[in-house]
Design a protein around this motif. Structure first.
Motif, PDB file in Angstrom:
ATOM      1  N   ILE A 175       0.839  -1.202   0.000  1.00 54.41           N
ATOM      2  CA  ILE A 175       0.000   0.000   0.000  1.00 54.41           C
ATOM      3  C   ILE A 175       0.876   1.255   0.000  1.00 54.41           C
ATOM      4  CG2 ILE A 175      -1.616   1.351   1.386  1.00 54.41           C
ATOM      5  CD1 ILE A 175      -2.924  -1.260   2.225  1.00 54.41           C
ATOM      6  N   ALA A 176       1.926   1.254   0.838  1.00 57.68           N
ATOM      7  CA  ALA A 176       2.822   2.416   0.897  1.00 57.68           C
ATOM      8  C   ALA A 176       3.510   2.642  -0.445  1.00 57.68           C
ATOM      9  CB  ALA A 176       3.860   2.216   1.999  1.00 57.68           C
ATOM     10  N   PHE A 177       3.936   1.559  -1.089  1.00 59.69           N
ATOM     11  CA  PHE A 177       4.598   1.706  -2.390  1.00 59.69           C
ATOM     12  C   PHE A 177       3.615   2.187  -3.450  1.00 59.69           C
ATOM     13  CE2 PHE A 177       6.385  -0.100  -6.377  1.00 59.69           C
ATOM     14  CZ  PHE A 177       7.537   0.663  -6.421  1.00 59.69           C
ATOM     15  N   SER A 178       2.358   1.741  -3.372  1.00 56.28           N
ATOM     16  CA  SER A 178       1.342   2.205  -4.318  1.00 56.28           C
ATOM     17  C   SER A 178       1.141   3.709  -4.201  1.00 56.28           C
ATOM     18  CB  SER A 178       0.020   1.470  -4.071  1.00 56.28           C
ATOM     19  OG  SER A 178       0.171   0.082  -4.175  1.00 56.28           O
ATOM     20  N   ILE A 179       1.071   4.193  -2.963  1.00 53.83           N
ATOM     21  CA  ILE A 179       0.909   5.632  -2.747  1.00 53.83           C
ATOM     22  C   ILE A 179       2.128   6.386  -3.262  1.00 53.83           C
ATOM     23  CG2 ILE A 179       0.659   7.408  -0.970  1.00 53.83           C
ATOM     24  CD1 ILE A 179      -0.904   5.341   0.670  1.00 53.83           C
ATOM     25  N   TYR A 180       3.301   5.813  -3.068  1.00 52.73           N
ATOM     26  CA  TYR A 180       4.534   6.425  -3.578  1.00 52.73           C
ATOM     27  C   TYR A 180       4.484   6.545  -5.104  1.00 52.73           C
ATOM     28  CZ  TYR A 180       9.413   6.705  -5.049  1.00 52.73           C
ATOM     29  OH  TYR A 180      10.582   7.063  -5.667  1.00 52.73           O
ATOM     30  N   VAL A 181       4.081   5.472  -5.776  1.00 55.67           N
ATOM     31  CA  VAL A 181       4.002   5.484  -7.236  1.00 55.67           C
ATOM     32  C   VAL A 181       2.993   6.530  -7.711  1.00 55.67           C
ATOM     33  CG1 VAL A 181       3.335   4.123  -9.262  1.00 55.67           C
ATOM     34  CG2 VAL A 181       4.772   3.100  -7.499  1.00 55.67           C
ATOM     35  N   MET A 182       1.866   6.650  -6.999  1.00 56.62           N
ATOM     36  CA  MET A 182       0.855   7.635  -7.384  1.00 56.62           C
ATOM     37  C   MET A 182       1.370   9.058  -7.190  1.00 56.62           C
ATOM     38  SD  MET A 182      -3.030   8.094  -5.910  1.00 56.62           S
ATOM     39  CE  MET A 182      -3.379   6.360  -6.143  1.00 56.62           C
ATOM     40  N   ALA A 183       2.038   9.304  -6.068  1.00 55.94           N
ATOM     41  CA  ALA A 183       2.491  10.661  -5.757  1.00 55.94           C
ATOM     42  C   ALA A 183       3.636  11.112  -6.647  1.00 55.94           C
ATOM     43  CB  ALA A 183       2.917  10.738  -4.291  1.00 55.94           C
ATOM     44  N   HIS A 184       4.420  10.173  -7.158  1.00 55.70           N
ATOM     45  CA  HIS A 184       5.601  10.518  -7.959  1.00 55.70           C
ATOM     46  C   HIS A 184       5.381  10.284  -9.456  1.00 55.70           C
ATOM     47  CE1 HIS A 184       7.363  10.208  -3.947  1.00 55.70           C
ATOM     48  NE2 HIS A 184       8.399  10.879  -4.396  1.00 55.70           N
ATOM     49  N   GLY A 185       4.115  10.184  -9.871  1.00 52.10           N
ATOM     50  CA  GLY A 185       3.834   9.871 -11.269  1.00 52.10           C
ATOM     51  C   GLY A 185       4.416  10.859 -12.257  1.00 52.10           C
ATOM     52  N   GLN A 186       4.486  12.148 -11.889  1.00 51.26           N
ATOM     53  CA  GLN A 186       5.023  13.148 -12.816  1.00 51.26           C
ATOM     54  C   GLN A 186       6.554  13.186 -12.811  1.00 51.26           C
ATOM     55  OE1 GLN A 186       3.631  13.728  -9.965  1.00 51.26           O
ATOM     56  NE2 GLN A 186       4.471  15.498  -8.912  1.00 51.26           N
ATOM     57  N   LEU A 187       7.160  12.403 -11.913  1.00 49.83           N
ATOM     58  CA  LEU A 187       8.621  12.437 -11.779  1.00 49.83           C
ATOM     59  C   LEU A 187       9.290  11.157 -12.249  1.00 49.83           C
ATOM     60  CD1 LEU A 187       8.790  14.023  -8.202  1.00 49.83           C
ATOM     61  CD2 LEU A 187       8.867  15.188 -10.414  1.00 49.83           C
ATOM     62  N   THR A 188       8.704  10.017 -11.925  1.00 49.99           N
ATOM     63  CA  THR A 188       9.306   8.727 -12.251  1.00 49.99           C
ATOM     64  C   THR A 188       8.246   7.834 -12.893  1.00 49.99           C
ATOM     65  OG1 THR A 188       8.778   7.918 -10.028  1.00 49.99           O
ATOM     66  CG2 THR A 188      10.967   8.863 -10.352  1.00 49.99           C
ATOM     67  N   PRO A 189       8.648   6.724 -13.529  1.00 49.64           N
ATOM     68  CA  PRO A 189       7.656   5.833 -14.150  1.00 49.64           C
ATOM     69  C   PRO A 189       6.576   5.419 -13.161  1.00 49.64           C
ATOM     70  CG  PRO A 189       9.854   5.213 -14.841  1.00 49.64           C
ATOM     71  CD  PRO A 189      10.027   6.277 -13.794  1.00 49.64           C
ATOM     72  N   GLY A 190       5.345   5.505 -13.588  1.00 47.70           N
ATOM     73  CA  GLY A 190       4.209   5.178 -12.722  1.00 47.70           C
ATOM     74  C   GLY A 190       3.075   6.133 -12.985  1.00 47.70           C
ATOM     75  N   GLY A 191       2.232   6.304 -11.995  1.00 44.74           N
ATOM     76  CA  GLY A 191       1.097   7.202 -12.145  1.00 44.74           C
ATOM     77  C   GLY A 191      -0.154   6.600 -11.543  1.00 44.74           C
ATOM     78  N   GLY A 192      -1.280   7.240 -11.797  1.00 47.60           N
ATOM     79  CA  GLY A 192      -2.526   6.858 -11.167  1.00 47.60           C
ATOM     80  C   GLY A 192      -3.011   5.475 -11.557  1.00 47.60           C
ATOM     81  N   PHE A 193      -2.907   5.128 -12.838  1.00 48.25           N
ATOM     82  CA  PHE A 193      -3.410   3.815 -13.260  1.00 48.25           C
ATOM     83  C   PHE A 193      -2.570   2.699 -12.651  1.00 48.25           C
ATOM     84  CE2 PHE A 193      -4.279   0.133 -15.735  1.00 48.25           C
ATOM     85  CZ  PHE A 193      -5.579   0.279 -16.202  1.00 48.25           C
ATOM     86  N   GLN A 194      -1.250   2.815 -12.757  1.00 49.74           N
ATOM     87  CA  GLN A 194      -0.385   1.782 -12.199  1.00 49.74           C
ATOM     88  C   GLN A 194      -0.570   1.669 -10.687  1.00 49.74           C
ATOM     89  OE1 GLN A 194       0.399   4.174 -14.273  1.00 49.74           O
ATOM     90  NE2 GLN A 194       1.941   3.582 -15.769  1.00 49.74           N
ATOM     91  N   ALA A 195      -0.631   2.818 -10.010  1.00 48.05           N
ATOM     92  CA  ALA A 195      -0.782   2.804  -8.561  1.00 48.05           C
ATOM     93  C   ALA A 195      -2.135   2.228  -8.152  1.00 48.05           C
ATOM     94  CB  ALA A 195      -0.629   4.216  -8.008  1.00 48.05           C
ATOM     95  N   GLY A 196      -3.190   2.558  -8.894  1.00 48.57           N
ATOM     96  CA  GLY A 196      -4.508   2.024  -8.580  1.00 48.57           C
ATOM     97  C   GLY A 196      -4.562   0.512  -8.726  1.00 48.57           C
ATOM     98  N   ALA A 197      -3.954  -0.011  -9.796  1.00 49.08           N
ATOM     99  CA  ALA A 197      -3.917  -1.464  -9.979  1.00 49.08           C
ATOM    100  C   ALA A 197      -3.115  -2.139  -8.871  1.00 49.08           C
ATOM    101  CB  ALA A 197      -3.322  -1.796 -11.345  1.00 49.08           C
ATOM    102  N   MET A 198      -2.001  -1.519  -8.466  1.00 47.58           N
ATOM    103  CA  MET A 198      -1.193  -2.068  -7.376  1.00 47.58           C
ATOM    104  C   MET A 198      -1.957  -2.047  -6.059  1.00 47.58           C
ATOM    105  SD  MET A 198       2.459  -0.312  -8.265  1.00 47.58           S
ATOM    106  CE  MET A 198       3.090  -0.707  -6.648  1.00 47.58           C
ATOM    107  N   LEU A 199      -2.665  -0.956  -5.794  1.00 46.11           N
ATOM    108  CA  LEU A 199      -3.390  -0.822  -4.533  1.00 46.11           C
ATOM    109  C   LEU A 199      -4.522  -1.838  -4.442  1.00 46.11           C
ATOM    110  CD1 LEU A 199      -3.569   0.707  -1.913  1.00 46.11           C
ATOM    111  CD2 LEU A 199      -4.917   2.466  -3.073  1.00 46.11           C
TER     112      LEU A 199
END
Length: 254
Positions: free
Chosen positions: A127-151
């Motif tokens: 869960i913590a990593f999912s939130i990290y991916v969502m929060a850093h979507g504009q900086l590193t690979p990831g974003g809302g879709f990836q984070a939502g699927a992970m969560l």
């Protein structure tokens, strides 16, 4: 039944015949790895990083340059989850129990303490990593879709470790449905916000922030979070519908 199966096979073969040549042509005409970027890609790479202070250009394209396309894709996803719920829920009604189904000749495996312990370690970390991916979507690979699927997948771990009853208590469908709805509404709201200031739909009106920081990206982080909420709620709702098929039917249900 045999007639329907033959019809499905026939339609599948027809679709393959129609689409296969186009797929082959696309594959043959793709640029080779390392070729010079097309003009569109070169322009985006040259301007997006300093215009939006976003180092992940892919996310900047999805949530800014082509944000209207992403909004449409988001509502396609919502419509798909709605269709799934209508299809599966129609056979059992709205009520849901928390009793696992019992089938003659099939033994229900006992709860594994080792698996439960592993899940309790993995769940908060994922869960913590999912939130990290969502929060850093504009900086590193990831974003809302990836984070939502992970969560959503992280929440499914609870089902694997503690069983269906515990999982349903943590992910009540009404909460997940509200989360998906709020995420979809949030996507539209992010687009409409600039119009309140007299600019175009999804046109950035927020400060750009500092490069390589969470404050960069303008509207991108807000759009990112809204998509993450919708994707999380949507996938969990889909999992609820599928896992409801494994429970013991209540009295009066088929």
């Amino acid at each position: 039944m045999k007639h329907r199966r033959a019809l499905r096979y026939g339609l599948s073969i027809l679709a393959l015949i129609v689409l296969a040549p186009a797929a082959v042509l696309v594959a043959l005409r793709m640029p080779a790895f390392g070729d010079q970027l097309p003009a569109y890609g070169a322009i985006v790479n040259a301007h997006v990083p300093y215009m939006r202070q976003a180092t992940n250009v892919v996310t900047a394209i999805i949530f800014d340059v082509r944000g209207a396309d992403t909004l449409g894709e988001e509502f396609i996803f919502v419509a798909a989850i709605t269709g799934l719920a209508v299809l599966l829920r129609g056979g059992r009604g709205e009520d849901a129990s928390r009793k696992p189904i019992r089938t003659d000749g099939r033994r229900l495996p006992a709860r594994s303490e080792a698996v439960a312990l592993l899940v309790r370690w993995m769940l908060p970390a994922t869960i913590a990593f999912s939130i990290y991916v969502m929060a850093h979507g504009q900086l590193t690979p990831g974003g809302g879709f990836q984070a939502g699927a992970m969560l959503a997948s992280a929440l499914l771990l609870l089902f694997l470790g503690d069983g269906y009853r515990s999982w349903r208590q943590v992910t009540p469908p009404i909460v997940m449905q509200m989360l998906e709805a709020l995420g979809a509404i949030g996507c539209v709201g992010v687009g409409l916000l600039p119009m309140a200031f007299g600019t175009g739909f999804l046109e950035n009106v927020l400060p750009q922030g500092e490069p390589k920081s969470l404050t960069g990206g303008g509207l991108i982080p807000l759009f990112n979070v809204a998509v993450g909420m919708a994707i999380t709620g949507g996938f969990v709702n889909a999992l609820v519908e599928f896992l409801e098929e494994t429970r013991q039917p209540e009295e009066g249900e088929s």
